[in-house]
Design a protein around this motif. Structure first.
Motif, PDB file in Angstrom:
ATOM      1  N   LEU A  16      26.814 -30.107  12.846  1.00 38.19           N
ATOM      2  CA  LEU A  16      27.994 -29.463  13.726  1.00 38.19           C
ATOM      3  C   LEU A  16      27.448 -29.304  14.973  1.00 38.19           C
ATOM      4  N   PHE A  17      26.079 -28.945  15.202  1.00 39.51           N
ATOM      5  CA  PHE A  17      25.705 -28.806  16.588  1.00 39.51           C
ATOM      6  C   PHE A  17      25.369 -30.295  17.305  1.00 39.51           C
ATOM      7  N   ILE A  22      29.103 -27.941  24.067  1.00 45.11           N
ATOM      8  CA  ILE A  22      29.807 -27.045  25.019  1.00 45.11           C
ATOM      9  C   ILE A  22      29.187 -27.370  26.150  1.00 45.11           C
ATOM     10  N   VAL A  23      29.880 -27.668  27.467  1.00 42.49           N
ATOM     11  CA  VAL A  23      29.289 -27.889  28.777  1.00 42.49           C
ATOM     12  C   VAL A  23      29.685 -26.891  29.541  1.00 42.49           C
ATOM     13  N   THR A  38      29.213 -44.062  27.992  1.00 47.27           N
ATOM     14  CA  THR A  38      30.720 -44.443  27.588  1.00 47.27           C
ATOM     15  C   THR A  38      31.428 -43.437  28.376  1.00 47.27           C
ATOM     16  N   LYS A  39      31.208 -42.123  28.668  1.00 44.72           N
ATOM     17  CA  LYS A  39      32.135 -41.329  29.247  1.00 44.72           C
ATOM     18  C   LYS A  39      31.244 -40.059  29.741  1.00 44.72           C
ATOM     19  N   THR A  40      31.877 -39.064  30.536  1.00 47.38           N
ATOM     20  CA  THR A  40      31.310 -38.007  31.022  1.00 47.38           C
ATOM     21  C   THR A  40      31.968 -36.798  30.416  1.00 47.38           C
ATOM     22  N   LEU A  41      31.216 -35.652  30.091  1.00 47.64           N
ATOM     23  CA  LEU A  41      31.893 -34.636  29.475  1.00 47.64           C
ATOM     24  C   LEU A  41      31.906 -33.622  30.403  1.00 47.64           C
ATOM     25  N   LYS A  42      33.212 -33.026  30.839  1.00 48.87           N
ATOM     26  CA  LYS A  42      33.455 -32.044  31.727  1.00 48.87           C
ATOM     27  C   LYS A  42      33.199 -30.598  31.326  1.00 48.87           C
ATOM     28  N   PRO A  43      32.961 -29.580  31.973  1.00 47.56           N
ATOM     29  CA  PRO A  43      32.960 -28.010  31.434  1.00 47.56           C
ATOM     30  C   PRO A  43      33.883 -27.830  30.436  1.00 47.56           C
ATOM     31  N   GLY A  44      33.247 -27.159  29.201  1.00 48.95           N
ATOM     32  CA  GLY A  44      34.251 -26.922  28.280  1.00 48.95           C
ATOM     33  C   GLY A  44      33.459 -27.298  26.688  1.00 48.95           C
ATOM     34  N   SER A  46      33.582 -30.015  23.634  1.00 47.81           N
ATOM     35  CA  SER A  46      33.715 -31.297  23.347  1.00 47.81           C
ATOM     36  C   SER A  46      33.178 -31.815  22.007  1.00 47.81           C
ATOM     37  N   ILE A  47      33.738 -32.847  21.397  1.00 51.03           N
ATOM     38  CA  ILE A  47      33.301 -33.171  19.986  1.00 51.03           C
ATOM     39  C   ILE A  47      32.802 -34.653  19.888  1.00 51.03           C
TER      40      ILE A  47
END
Length: 323
Positions: A16-17, A22-23, A38-44, A46-47
């Motif tokens: 799970l972790f 969580i950003v 591949t991509k960039t995670l924004k604040p919030g 994500s899985i």
């Protein structure tokens, strides 16, 4: 069964972790799949795909302040100065900042140091000390253009400290003291000049007013003398008319007036210590009495109406007028 359940629970928590991310605000995470971005995670929240994707770099997207280390720079006129500064940067593209440059902060600091030497070295010492804003503007333009491919925006660059050598500092202190003394002398001279001009203007105005006063006094004196001369001329004319008519009292009046004026002038003489009274005082009194009679006669002539002329008779005798 109990051990198996515990192991399964621990595995589920780890999974799970590793999948749910969580950003926080002000941060961005890059995602790598088998080591490839591949991509960039924004604040919030994500899985990620388990066992396939993972977090690559955690980038700070807020504005940051970097110190530019102190260094010695030789100016255009061969003066050695110590210069340091600070630079304000902000990551605009997390992927470019993470994968296009290694150790972003160190690279930006070295870039600032080299360009600082270039800019300061092309200027003379006086320009370096007096044109910090121009140096900051030139550095900002160069650093911003150089960091744009890295996904970084340079917002501001400031020179924090600029220290010339000790001998130059002492020379500048002496120069500043001499300049201030020169200004003091110039200011004092200007003050004396203005005071002299003010005094001269005051003397000029006083002289003009004094001259105008003398002119007015002379005009008044001349007017008084003119009126006195006119009165004396009228009096002389009257006495002359009386003399022409044969009036003895008028002659006595004219002589007595000259006599009295001469006697008064002799009495007013400051060198005269003794005044001799003439022996003919009786004649003078008689003359004054004659003047009095002349004045009385003039008054009677003014108040008495003229008598009509006598009529002639046939024998040539005069007929007395009737009352």
């Amino acid at each position: 069964m109990s051990y198996f359940a515990i192991v399964l629970l621990v595995f589920a928590v780890i999974l799970l972790f590793s999948v749910v991310k969580i950003v926080p605000q002000g941060r961005e995470f890059t995602v790598e799949r088998f080591g490839k971005y591949t991509k960039t995670l924004k604040p919030g929240i994500s899985i990620l795909t388990p066992f396939v994707e993972r977090i690559g770099r955690r980038m700070n997207m807020m504005e940051q302040v970097l110190d530019v280390p102190t260094q010695e720079v030789i100016t255009k006129d061969n003066a050695v100065v110590k210069v340091d500064g600070i630079v304000f940067i902000q990551v605009m593209d997390a992927a470019a900042a993470a994968y296009r440059v290694d150790d972003l902060n160190y690279a930006i600091a070295q870039l600032c140091m080299t360009n600082l030497r270039t800019v300061v070295g092309s200027m003379e010492l006086d320009e370096v000390l007096s044109q910090r804003d121009a140096i900051n503007t030139r550095l900002l333009h160069v650093i911003d253009a150089a960091t744009e491919p890295w996904g970084v925006k340079a917002n501001r660059i400031e020179i924090k400290d600029l220290t010339p050598p000790a001998d130059i500092t002492n020379a500048m202190a002496r120069q500043m003291k001499a300049e201030r003394e020169r200004r003091a002398v110039v200011t004092e001279a200007d003050g004396e000049k203005q005071a002299a001009i003010t005094r001269a203007e005051g003397a000029k105005q006083a002289a003009i007013l004094e001259a105008e006063g003398r002119k007015e006094a002379a005009f008044r004196d001349a007017e008084a003398r003119e009126r006195e001369a006119e009165a004396e001329a009228k009096a002389t004319a009257m006495v002359s008319e009386a003399i022409a008519r044969g009036d003895v009292n008028a002659i006595n009046y004219f002589v007595a007036q000259r006599y009295v004026d001469a006697f008064a002038e002799m009495a007013r003489n400051p060198t005269q210590k003794t005044v001799i009274v003439p022996a003919e005082m009786g004649s003078l009194v008689g003359t004054i009495a004659g003047i009095g009679e002349l004045v009385g006669l003039a008054k009677d002539q003014q108040h008495t109406p003229p008598r009509p002329p006598a009529r002639a008779t046939r024998s040539g005798g005069a007929v007395p007028p009737t009352a």
